[in-house]
Write a protein that holds these residues in place. Structure first.
Motif, PDB file in Angstrom:
ATOM      1  N   UNK A 261       9.591  41.642  40.663  1.00 36.62           N
ATOM      2  CA  UNK A 261      10.451  40.670  41.337  1.00 36.62           C
ATOM      3  C   UNK A 261      10.501  40.956  42.840  1.00 36.62           C
ATOM      4  N   UNK A 262      10.536  42.217  43.219  1.00 35.55           N
ATOM      5  CA  UNK A 262      10.457  42.577  44.644  1.00 35.55           C
ATOM      6  C   UNK A 262       9.166  42.046  45.247  1.00 35.55           C
ATOM      7  N   UNK A 263       8.058  42.281  44.554  1.00 37.77           N
ATOM      8  CA  UNK A 263       6.741  41.880  45.055  1.00 37.77           C
ATOM      9  C   UNK A 263       6.629  40.370  45.179  1.00 37.77           C
ATOM     10  N   UNK A 264       7.135  39.642  44.183  1.00 36.37           N
ATOM     11  CA  UNK A 264       7.017  38.187  44.193  1.00 36.37           C
ATOM     12  C   UNK A 264       7.930  37.518  45.197  1.00 36.37           C
ATOM     13  N   UNK A 265       9.208  37.897  45.213  1.00 35.01           N
ATOM     14  CA  UNK A 265      10.134  37.328  46.186  1.00 35.01           C
ATOM     15  C   UNK A 265       9.695  37.688  47.602  1.00 35.01           C
ATOM     16  N   UNK A 266       9.137  38.885  47.765  1.00 38.02           N
ATOM     17  CA  UNK A 266       8.656  39.322  49.069  1.00 38.02           C
ATOM     18  C   UNK A 266       7.291  38.781  49.445  1.00 38.02           C
TER      19      UNK A 266
ATOM     20  N   UNK B 208       5.511  50.420  48.215  1.00 36.79           N
ATOM     21  CA  UNK B 208       6.568  49.656  48.900  1.00 36.79           C
ATOM     22  C   UNK B 208       7.445  48.918  47.908  1.00 36.79           C
ATOM     23  N   UNK B 209       6.843  48.286  46.896  1.00 36.05           N
ATOM     24  CA  UNK B 209       7.660  47.638  45.861  1.00 36.05           C
ATOM     25  C   UNK B 209       8.634  48.628  45.245  1.00 36.05           C
ATOM     26  N   UNK B 210       8.103  49.808  44.879  1.00 33.98           N
ATOM     27  CA  UNK B 210       8.927  50.810  44.213  1.00 33.98           C
ATOM     28  C   UNK B 210      10.025  51.344  45.104  1.00 33.98           C
ATOM     29  N   UNK B 211       9.692  51.606  46.375  1.00 31.43           N
ATOM     30  CA  UNK B 211      10.699  52.116  47.307  1.00 31.43           C
ATOM     31  C   UNK B 211      11.821  51.107  47.492  1.00 31.43           C
ATOM     32  N   UNK B 212      11.459  49.836  47.678  1.00 27.76           N
ATOM     33  CA  UNK B 212      12.472  48.796  47.874  1.00 27.76           C
ATOM     34  C   UNK B 212      13.315  48.614  46.617  1.00 27.76           C
ATOM     35  N   UNK B 213      12.669  48.575  45.462  1.00 26.37           N
ATOM     36  CA  UNK B 213      13.404  48.429  44.202  1.00 26.37           C
ATOM     37  C   UNK B 213      14.387  49.575  44.010  1.00 26.37           C
TER      38      UNK B 213
ATOM     39  N   UNK C 118      21.933  46.554  43.014  1.00 30.92           N
ATOM     40  CA  UNK C 118      21.152  45.344  42.795  1.00 30.92           C
ATOM     41  C   UNK C 118      19.959  45.708  41.919  1.00 30.92           C
ATOM     42  N   UNK C 119      20.072  45.395  40.623  1.00 34.50           N
ATOM     43  CA  UNK C 119      18.992  45.703  39.698  1.00 34.50           C
ATOM     44  C   UNK C 119      17.870  44.689  39.834  1.00 34.50           C
ATOM     45  N   UNK C 120      16.815  45.059  40.492  1.00 31.82           N
ATOM     46  CA  UNK C 120      15.692  44.156  40.711  1.00 31.82           C
ATOM     47  C   UNK C 120      14.408  44.911  40.415  1.00 31.82           C
ATOM     48  N   UNK C 121      13.546  44.315  39.606  1.00 31.57           N
ATOM     49  CA  UNK C 121      12.339  44.993  39.156  1.00 31.57           C
ATOM     50  C   UNK C 121      11.286  45.043  40.264  1.00 31.57           C
ATOM     51  N   UNK C 122      10.296  45.901  40.059  1.00 33.88           N
ATOM     52  CA  UNK C 122       9.183  45.964  41.010  1.00 33.88           C
ATOM     53  C   UNK C 122       8.443  44.629  41.115  1.00 33.88           C
TER      54      UNK C 122
END
Length: 331
Positions: free
Chosen positions: A31-36, A12-17, A25-29
């Protein structure tokens, strides 16, 4: 715009990133996991997967994307279907617009995965980003390269039955702002994770849930026969290390997030907490290693179910201390 596939540790992190990178929107895996606020823990002995209790190390599938989108002001489209035909028609219409689409699928019905990795798990995220010669082009975040899947196999994967059926779920961003202030989103992500791990009153969740599993696990050899105890223990390992990256893996991702967060917020103390999170991830991996030896009959006489229980209790104590620090974070 061309879709770019990037391999990740968790689907899920990878798909969203990857979806957000398509929209500039350059956002790392991490950062996706933490903000989410993806990190969580639950032990649910009354919920069964393949006939065995469920242990989960993350929030419910789909919540990471919802939280990231909400905290960054991104509009999303997310829907499930009753009709297989309508689900595939909607997918085709979206692809014709040039938009990649996130899908929730069953691992068991993805033929491009090796047979050894296919089992009945209905919360695997992939991105479909086009069609070629009648086949769908797939960016599976856990794989190094993109692959293809035909119509019938994709339908089976999208509409698998069993625990938490995916129901054809598809999702994608519709409006992505051109500028972002990551700082408030980072703080909200950290506070939510700390609250989830410390404050849920039911003893099945968060740090309390880790302790509950530790105490339950110690009783399995007496409460269950030897074969059943090993099956229960094997399920915990599988949920931790194979299904959705798991306990140790999620701790490493969260630690990487805290390192990034430290730079964004200019709060160096987060680097120290990141190290503590990583060390706790190492203890989770120690637990999985010793548990695996018990399952295979290779454990030394000094390692028992009580040993495993003690490691989990140590992890619970470590995480209580970590999240007690993190819940105090401010901008």
């Amino acid at each position: 715009m061309q879709f770019e596939h990037n391999q990740s540790a968790h689907c899920e992190n990878g798909a969203v990133s990857n979806l957000l990178k398509f929209h500039n929107l350059g956002i790392s895996e991490p950062m996706v996991f933490g903000i989410g606020s993806g990190l969580f823990f639950s032990y649910l002995p009354f919920v069964k997967l393949n006939g065995l209790p469920v242990t989960s190390y993350r929030i419910l599938p789909g919540w990471i994307f919802k939280r990231v989108s909400s905290r960054l002001g991104i509009s999303i489209h997310s829907t499930t279907f009753r009709s297989e035909t309508k689900a595939m028609e909607e997918l085709d219409r979206t692809l014709e617009k040039g938009l990649p689409v996130g899908l929730l699928t069953s691992v068991f019905y993805l033929p491009y995965l090796p047979k050894a990795l296919r089992f009945h798990f209905n919360a695997h995220n992939i991105v479909v980003f086009g069609k070629r010669n009648g086949k769908y082009l797939v960016s599976d975040p856990i794989l190094e390269e993109t692959c293809e899947i035909d119509y019938d196999d994709l339908v089976r994967a999208r509409f698998a039955k069993g625990t938490m059926p995916p129901k054809g779920k598809m999702y994608y961003p519709t409006v992505v702002p051109t500028s972002f202030d990551f700082k408030p989103a980072i703080v909200k992500g950290i506070k939510q994770t700390a609250g989830d791990m410390l404050n849920v009153p039911i003893p099945l969740f968060g740090v309390k849930g880790i302790r509950f599993l530790a105490k339950s696990l110690k009783k399995w050899p007496d409460k269950l026969d030897e074969r059943r105890a090993i099956l229960y223990l094997g399920q915990v390992i599988r949920m931790q290390e194979e299904i959705g990256t798991g306990g140790g893996g999620f701790r490493f991702i969260f630690g990487a997030f805290l390192q990034e967060a430290s730079n964004h917020l200019q709060q160096p103390w987060l680097q120290e907490v990141a190290q503590e999170v990583t060390e706790t991830g190492d203890r989770w991996r120690d637990f999985a290693f010793e548990a695996g030896r018990i399952c295979k009959g290779r454990a030394s006489s000094a390692v028992s179910y009580k040993t495993l229980s003690d490691i989990l209790l140590e992890c619970a104590d470590r995480e209580k201390a970590i999240f007690t620090k993190l819940k105090k974070i401010t901008l």
